[in-house]
Design a protein around this motif. Structure first.
Motif, PDB file in Angstrom:
ATOM      1  N   LEU A   4      12.913 -31.020 -30.550  1.00 17.58           N
ATOM      2  CA  LEU A   4      12.214 -31.578 -31.706  1.00 17.58           C
ATOM      3  C   LEU A   4      13.134 -32.537 -32.451  1.00 17.58           C
ATOM      4  O   LEU A   4      14.288 -32.221 -32.727  1.00 17.58           O
ATOM      5  CB  LEU A   4      11.798 -30.427 -32.628  1.00 17.58           C
ATOM      6  CG  LEU A   4      10.920 -30.739 -33.838  1.00 17.58           C
ATOM      7  CD1 LEU A   4       9.543 -31.217 -33.401  1.00 17.58           C
ATOM      8  CD2 LEU A   4      10.776 -29.515 -34.728  1.00 17.58           C
ATOM      9  N   ARG A   5      12.611 -33.738 -32.765  1.00 17.26           N
ATOM     10  CA  ARG A   5      13.352 -34.689 -33.590  1.00 17.26           C
ATOM     11  C   ARG A   5      12.596 -34.848 -34.892  1.00 17.26           C
ATOM     12  O   ARG A   5      11.379 -35.082 -34.892  1.00 17.26           O
ATOM     13  CB  ARG A   5      13.481 -36.036 -32.865  1.00 17.26           C
ATOM     14  CG  ARG A   5      14.470 -36.999 -33.510  1.00 17.26           C
ATOM     15  CD  ARG A   5      14.866 -38.107 -32.528  1.00 17.26           C
ATOM     16  NE  ARG A   5      13.713 -38.800 -32.005  1.00 17.26           N
ATOM     17  CZ  ARG A   5      13.180 -39.909 -32.537  1.00 17.26           C
ATOM     18  NH1 ARG A   5      13.704 -40.423 -33.648  1.00 17.26           N
ATOM     19  NH2 ARG A   5      12.128 -40.476 -31.989  1.00 17.26           N
ATOM     20  N   VAL A   6      13.297 -34.684 -36.015  1.00 16.95           N
ATOM     21  CA  VAL A   6      12.637 -34.678 -37.316  1.00 16.95           C
ATOM     22  C   VAL A   6      13.412 -35.484 -38.345  1.00 16.95           C
ATOM     23  O   VAL A   6      14.619 -35.681 -38.229  1.00 16.95           O
ATOM     24  CB  VAL A   6      12.466 -33.230 -37.849  1.00 16.95           C
ATOM     25  CG1 VAL A   6      11.523 -32.427 -36.977  1.00 16.95           C
ATOM     26  CG2 VAL A   6      13.821 -32.524 -37.983  1.00 16.95           C
ATOM     27  N   MET A   7      12.680 -35.932 -39.371  1.00 16.91           N
ATOM     28  CA  MET A   7      13.268 -36.467 -40.591  1.00 16.91           C
ATOM     29  C   MET A   7      13.161 -35.352 -41.627  1.00 16.91           C
ATOM     30  O   MET A   7      12.074 -34.787 -41.821  1.00 16.91           O
ATOM     31  CB  MET A   7      12.523 -37.705 -41.065  1.00 16.91           C
ATOM     32  CG  MET A   7      12.423 -38.817 -40.036  1.00 16.91           C
ATOM     33  SD  MET A   7      14.024 -39.532 -39.607  1.00 16.91           S
ATOM     34  CE  MET A   7      14.419 -40.390 -41.132  1.00 16.91           C
ATOM     35  N   THR A   8      14.261 -35.010 -42.300  1.00 20.56           N
ATOM     36  CA  THR A   8      14.262 -33.862 -43.212  1.00 20.56           C
ATOM     37  C   THR A   8      14.683 -34.266 -44.616  1.00 20.56           C
ATOM     38  O   THR A   8      15.489 -35.179 -44.797  1.00 20.56           O
ATOM     39  CB  THR A   8      15.229 -32.765 -42.713  1.00 20.56           C
ATOM     40  OG1 THR A   8      16.573 -33.149 -43.016  1.00 20.56           O
ATOM     41  CG2 THR A   8      15.091 -32.542 -41.233  1.00 20.56           C
ATOM     42  N   ARG A   9      14.139 -33.547 -45.590  1.00 20.50           N
ATOM     43  CA  ARG A   9      14.491 -33.787 -46.991  1.00 20.50           C
ATOM     44  C   ARG A   9      14.473 -32.458 -47.738  1.00 20.50           C
ATOM     45  O   ARG A   9      13.537 -31.664 -47.606  1.00 20.50           O
ATOM     46  CB  ARG A   9      13.494 -34.764 -47.621  1.00 20.50           C
ATOM     47  CG  ARG A   9      13.787 -35.100 -49.080  1.00 20.50           C
ATOM     48  CD  ARG A   9      12.888 -36.245 -49.563  1.00 20.50           C
ATOM     49  NE  ARG A   9      13.159 -36.565 -50.963  1.00 20.50           N
ATOM     50  CZ  ARG A   9      12.526 -36.012 -51.990  1.00 20.50           C
ATOM     51  NH1 ARG A   9      11.590 -35.108 -51.778  1.00 20.50           N
ATOM     52  NH2 ARG A   9      12.840 -36.360 -53.218  1.00 20.50           N
ATOM     53  N   ASN A  11      14.448 -25.223 -49.592  1.00 22.95           N
ATOM     54  CA  ASN A  11      13.485 -25.578 -48.557  1.00 22.95           C
ATOM     55  C   ASN A  11      13.769 -26.996 -48.078  1.00 22.95           C
ATOM     56  O   ASN A  11      14.488 -27.757 -48.732  1.00 22.95           O
ATOM     57  CB  ASN A  11      12.046 -25.543 -49.099  1.00 22.95           C
ATOM     58  CG  ASN A  11      11.735 -24.292 -49.876  1.00 22.95           C
ATOM     59  OD1 ASN A  11      11.552 -23.228 -49.315  1.00 22.95           O
ATOM     60  ND2 ASN A  11      11.685 -24.416 -51.201  1.00 22.95           N
ATOM     61  N   GLU A  12      13.182 -27.337 -46.960  1.00 23.89           N
ATOM     62  CA  GLU A  12      13.181 -28.724 -46.496  1.00 23.89           C
ATOM     63  C   GLU A  12      11.781 -29.076 -46.039  1.00 23.89           C
ATOM     64  O   GLU A  12      11.077 -28.209 -45.481  1.00 23.89           O
ATOM     65  CB  GLU A  12      14.151 -28.923 -45.338  1.00 23.89           C
ATOM     66  CG  GLU A  12      15.612 -28.785 -45.712  1.00 23.89           C
ATOM     67  CD  GLU A  12      16.529 -28.779 -44.515  1.00 23.89           C
ATOM     68  OE1 GLU A  12      17.741 -28.919 -44.715  1.00 23.89           O
ATOM     69  OE2 GLU A  12      16.035 -28.623 -43.365  1.00 23.89           O
ATOM     70  N   ILE A  13      11.385 -30.318 -46.270  1.00 20.33           N
ATOM     71  CA  ILE A  13      10.151 -30.801 -45.667  1.00 20.33           C
ATOM     72  C   ILE A  13      10.557 -31.598 -44.437  1.00 20.33           C
ATOM     73  O   ILE A  13      11.506 -32.400 -44.504  1.00 20.33           O
ATOM     74  CB  ILE A  13       9.330 -31.671 -46.666  1.00 20.33           C
ATOM     75  CG1 ILE A  13       7.933 -31.936 -46.099  1.00 20.33           C
ATOM     76  CG2 ILE A  13      10.029 -32.936 -47.073  1.00 20.33           C
ATOM     77  CD1 ILE A  13       7.013 -30.770 -46.128  1.00 20.33           C
ATOM     78  N   TRP A  14       9.940 -31.337 -43.314  1.00 17.24           N
ATOM     79  CA  TRP A  14      10.254 -32.021 -42.054  1.00 17.24           C
ATOM     80  C   TRP A  14       9.088 -32.904 -41.639  1.00 17.24           C
ATOM     81  O   TRP A  14       7.946 -32.439 -41.555  1.00 17.24           O
ATOM     82  CB  TRP A  14      10.533 -31.032 -40.939  1.00 17.24           C
ATOM     83  CG  TRP A  14      11.810 -30.275 -41.049  1.00 17.24           C
ATOM     84  CD1 TRP A  14      12.658 -30.213 -42.120  1.00 17.24           C
ATOM     85  CD2 TRP A  14      12.394 -29.417 -40.040  1.00 17.24           C
ATOM     86  NE1 TRP A  14      13.726 -29.386 -41.847  1.00 17.24           N
ATOM     87  CE2 TRP A  14      13.593 -28.879 -40.588  1.00 17.24           C
ATOM     88  CE3 TRP A  14      12.016 -29.066 -38.753  1.00 17.24           C
ATOM     89  CZ2 TRP A  14      14.408 -28.018 -39.875  1.00 17.24           C
ATOM     90  CZ3 TRP A  14      12.822 -28.191 -38.037  1.00 17.24           C
ATOM     91  CH2 TRP A  14      14.010 -27.681 -38.594  1.00 17.24           C
TER      92      TRP A  14
END
Length: 221
Positions: free
Chosen positions: A160-165, A213-216
């Motif tokens: 899985l490749r994700v952008m996280t914040r 938490n992180e939003i992905w």
């Protein structure tokens, strides 16, 4: 509404009561939390003010990561409220982690726990069903213990490749939708990530109000 709120409160109280034992056991093993492995591909750091040298817009930082394929224990719940679903799923997974498995021992905690969500067609609400996934520690990746709970499934998830914040606090439908909207504003128009399916990564159990938490955002294959 009152009846629904009352049912929600009763459900939450019962859930927390059921979670008391596993939470206590998890607390004893807190030092042994194993991070889910990943590779950081790039990051957007907080901006620094050229005048005063202080960090500005710290909430704007985000990171691109790649997670390898691996085995996860997964539960799907569809309660009326998001936090109900993740609390019930987390309770089930904690029981599996603590003892209710084919080897009968504490497996060890990994972080984060992933909660996969879907938005309605209009994009204004979350769909009820939430898939909660716990990464099996490295010692059990090759031969995962079998869950006693038939609602828990061991799944081989693809890379899985994700952008996280990062964000902090409770994860209600309102806060999740707000974080998704803020992240889209930061990224701007792009076809590089999926729309409609997102992941909320949790680093603490649902009973902690100010949890990390992180939003992905899931990158396109």
């Amino acid at each position: 509404f009152c009846a629904a709120a009352g049912a929600s409160l009763v459900s939450r109280v019962l859930c927390l009561a059921d979670m008391a034992g596993p939470i206590a056991q998890m607390a004893r093993h807190r030092h042994a939390r194993e991070p889910v492995p990943y590779v950081s591909l790039s990051s957007c750091s907080p901006l620094t003010c050229l005048v005063c040298g202080l960090l500005q817009c710290e909430e704007a930082a985000y990171e691109e990561r790649r997670y390898p394929a691996g085995k996860w224990a997964c539960v799907t719940m569809g309660e009326p409220m998001y936090e109900q679903s993740i609390s019930l799923s987390f309770m089930k997974l904690m029981r599996y982690i603590c003892k209710e498995n084919s080897v009968g021992c504490h497996l060890g905690m990994t972080v984060p726990v992933l909660n996969e969500i879907h938005l309605t067609k209009e994009g204004t609400e979350l769909e009820c069903e939430v898939l909660t996934a716990y990464y099996l520690p490295g010692a059990f990746q090759q031969n995962p213990p079998v869950p006693m709970d038939p609602e828990i499934h061991i799944t081989e998830r693809a890379p899985l490749r994700v952008m996280t914040r990062v964000f902090y606090g409770t994860t209600t439908e309102e806060t999740i939708l707000r974080e998704i909207s803020l992240f889209w504003e930061l990224l701007g128009p792009t076809e590089a990530v999926l729309r409609g399916t997102y992941i909320v990564a949790s680093y603490e159990n649902p009973s902690i109000p100010q949890r990390r938490n992180e939003i992905w955002f899931i990158c396109q294959p």
